[in-house]
Structures are given as C-alpha cells and as structure tokens.
Design a protein around this motif. Sequence first.
Motif, short mmCIF file in Angstrom:
data_model
loop_
_atom_site.label_atom_id
_atom_site.label_comp_id
_atom_site.label_asym_id
_atom_site.label_seq_id
_atom_site.Cartn_x
_atom_site.Cartn_y
_atom_site.Cartn_z
N HIS A 19 46.94 -34.97 12.79
CA HIS A 19 47.90 -35.99 13.24
C HIS A 19 47.11 -37.15 13.81
CE1 HIS A 19 51.65 -33.74 12.68
NE2 HIS A 19 50.87 -32.69 12.88
N VAL A 20 47.36 -38.34 13.27
CA VAL A 20 46.62 -39.54 13.65
C VAL A 20 47.52 -40.44 14.47
CG1 VAL A 20 45.45 -41.59 12.75
CG2 VAL A 20 45.25 -39.41 11.54
N ASP A 21 47.05 -40.85 15.66
CA ASP A 21 47.79 -41.83 16.46
C ASP A 21 47.68 -43.19 15.80
OD1 ASP A 21 48.49 -39.97 18.42
OD2 ASP A 21 46.67 -40.35 19.58
N TYR A 22 48.78 -43.94 15.81
CA TYR A 22 48.76 -45.28 15.23
C TYR A 22 48.11 -46.23 16.22
CZ TYR A 22 50.37 -49.62 13.08
OH TYR A 22 50.42 -50.87 12.50
N LYS A 23 46.87 -46.62 15.90
CA LYS A 23 46.11 -47.57 16.70
C LYS A 23 45.60 -48.65 15.75
CE LYS A 23 44.52 -44.08 19.98
NZ LYS A 23 43.35 -43.35 20.48
N PRO A 24 46.39 -49.70 15.51
CA PRO A 24 46.00 -50.71 14.54
C PRO A 24 44.64 -51.32 14.84
CG PRO A 24 48.22 -51.11 15.36
CD PRO A 24 47.65 -50.01 16.17
N GLY A 25 43.80 -51.40 13.80
CA GLY A 25 42.50 -52.03 13.91
C GLY A 25 41.41 -51.17 14.52
N VAL A 26 41.74 -49.97 14.98
CA VAL A 26 40.76 -49.09 15.62
C VAL A 26 40.32 -48.01 14.62
CG1 VAL A 26 40.36 -47.42 17.49
CG2 VAL A 26 41.77 -49.46 17.90
N GLU A 27 39.02 -47.90 14.41
CA GLU A 27 38.51 -46.85 13.52
C GLU A 27 38.46 -45.53 14.29
OE1 GLU A 27 35.48 -47.46 10.28
OE2 GLU A 27 34.30 -46.30 11.73
N GLN A 28 39.10 -44.51 13.70
CA GLN A 28 39.14 -43.18 14.30
C GLN A 28 38.46 -42.20 13.36
OE1 GLN A 28 43.16 -42.31 16.14
NE2 GLN A 28 43.69 -44.08 14.87
N LYS A 29 37.72 -41.23 13.92
CA LYS A 29 37.00 -40.25 13.10
C LYS A 29 37.60 -38.86 13.33
CE LYS A 29 32.47 -38.59 11.79
NZ LYS A 29 31.03 -38.75 11.88
N PHE A 30 37.75 -38.12 12.22
CA PHE A 30 38.32 -36.78 12.27
C PHE A 30 37.49 -35.86 11.38
CE2 PHE A 30 41.72 -39.81 12.95
CZ PHE A 30 42.32 -39.33 14.09
N SER A 31 37.63 -34.57 11.59
CA SER A 31 36.96 -33.62 10.71
C SER A 31 37.79 -32.35 10.59
CB SER A 31 35.55 -33.29 11.23
OG SER A 31 35.62 -32.60 12.44
N PHE A 32 37.51 -31.61 9.55
CA PHE A 32 38.13 -30.30 9.35
C PHE A 32 37.10 -29.41 8.68
CE2 PHE A 32 39.23 -32.89 5.68
CZ PHE A 32 39.01 -32.05 4.60
N ARG A 33 37.38 -28.13 8.62
CA ARG A 33 36.48 -27.17 8.01
C ARG A 33 37.00 -26.73 6.65
NH1 ARG A 33 34.36 -22.75 12.43
NH2 ARG A 33 32.95 -24.28 13.30
N ILE A 34 36.08 -26.63 5.72
CA ILE A 34 36.39 -26.01 4.43
C ILE A 34 35.83 -24.60 4.53
CG2 ILE A 34 36.03 -26.11 1.95
CD1 ILE A 34 35.35 -29.23 2.76
N VAL A 35 36.71 -23.62 4.39
CA VAL A 35 36.34 -22.23 4.60
C VAL A 35 36.16 -21.55 3.24
CG1 VAL A 35 37.01 -20.06 5.69
CG2 VAL A 35 37.67 -22.23 6.74
N ASN A 36 35.00 -20.93 3.06
CA ASN A 36 34.62 -20.26 1.81
C ASN A 36 34.75 -18.76 2.04
OD1 ASN A 36 33.44 -19.46 -0.59
ND2 ASN A 36 31.45 -20.37 -0.16
N THR A 37 35.95 -18.22 1.89
CA THR A 37 36.21 -16.83 2.26
C THR A 37 35.57 -15.80 1.32
OG1 THR A 37 38.31 -16.82 1.08
CG2 THR A 37 38.37 -17.40 3.42
#
Length: 168
Positions: A19-37
């Motif tokens: 879920h990304v907050d709406y912050k116009p003009g601001v660069e936001q960084k996110f990450s997630f994991r790819i799981v290799n079961t």
Amino acid sequence: SLMIQHTALALGVSPAQTHVDYKPGVEQKFSFRIVNTEDNFVDLNTYVVKDISPYIKLEKESLVLDQGEPYKEFSFTIKLPEGLPPGEKISRVVLEEKIPEFVIGEKTVSARLKIAHKVITNIPTPDNYLAVDLTSSVSDKSVAIEANIKNRGAKDIAALKTTFYLKD
C-alpha cells in the motif's frame, strides 16, 4: 511421440501487496520477497502493468534465483505526480518465468509461470471534484449537448454554471 518434461515451479511473493501513500512528487522505495519454495533454479523477467505503471521503476528487468536460494529481495520505486484522478489505483509487478519455446513442425509450444505483487494507492478526492460525462448528437439543424455531472468531492456544491463553446 514427443515428451517434454518441465519441473513445476513453486514461487511466491511476500508480502502479496504494498500500500503506497499518495505523496505527489516524492520518490518512495519499497521491496518484497520472491520465495523459491522448491529450491529450483528460476530465471524471471520483471515488468509492471495497469493503472500507475508509468510511475513505477523496477530495480531490474530480470532476476535469477539459484538452486538452493530460498528467497530474494526485489525493490521498486514509485514517484506519483500531482493531479492524478482520485480513487483506488492498482498496478502489478509481474514476475514471469523465462523458458524456452519448443517448435514442433509449424507449432510453438510454451508454458510459463507468472506471479504478481500488487501495488495499491488511493488518490484522495479533493474537496471540490466533479466527474463529467459529455455526450452530443447532431441533426440537420441542431446540436444536442448533454453533460452528466456527478459531485465526487468531499464538499457539497451549492451552485454550478456550465458554458459550452462551439467551434466551426
């Protein structure tokens, strides 16, 4: 007779969505994991689809998980502009398996695994916001113009004046 064996892959993403907050003009960084079961070697293409995809930049366009590598972190940045229409916007970071295609005579056979990480942002509705649906019809001697206007803003609109300009 042709037999092609391809080991089934079991991949997952965690968390399943951001879920990304709406912050116009601001660069936001996110990450997630790819799981290799299944601990298999996995070669993936990565890309973004849907609503806000032009504003999402992926860390890389492809990704490899080696055999025995249980997971890998994957990052993306998002920079939303001012003035996006209000409402919920959903995009997906797609991870698609790279596999060879097999040509059998004139037929090409392929199958690939795709999984996606959902990116959700909710653009708030401004106090004054109108959604307008404009239609027109032309007959021999007249033009009928209809504007269906809905108040989608947070405040009530007490008065509204419309003006139509016609150009030859």
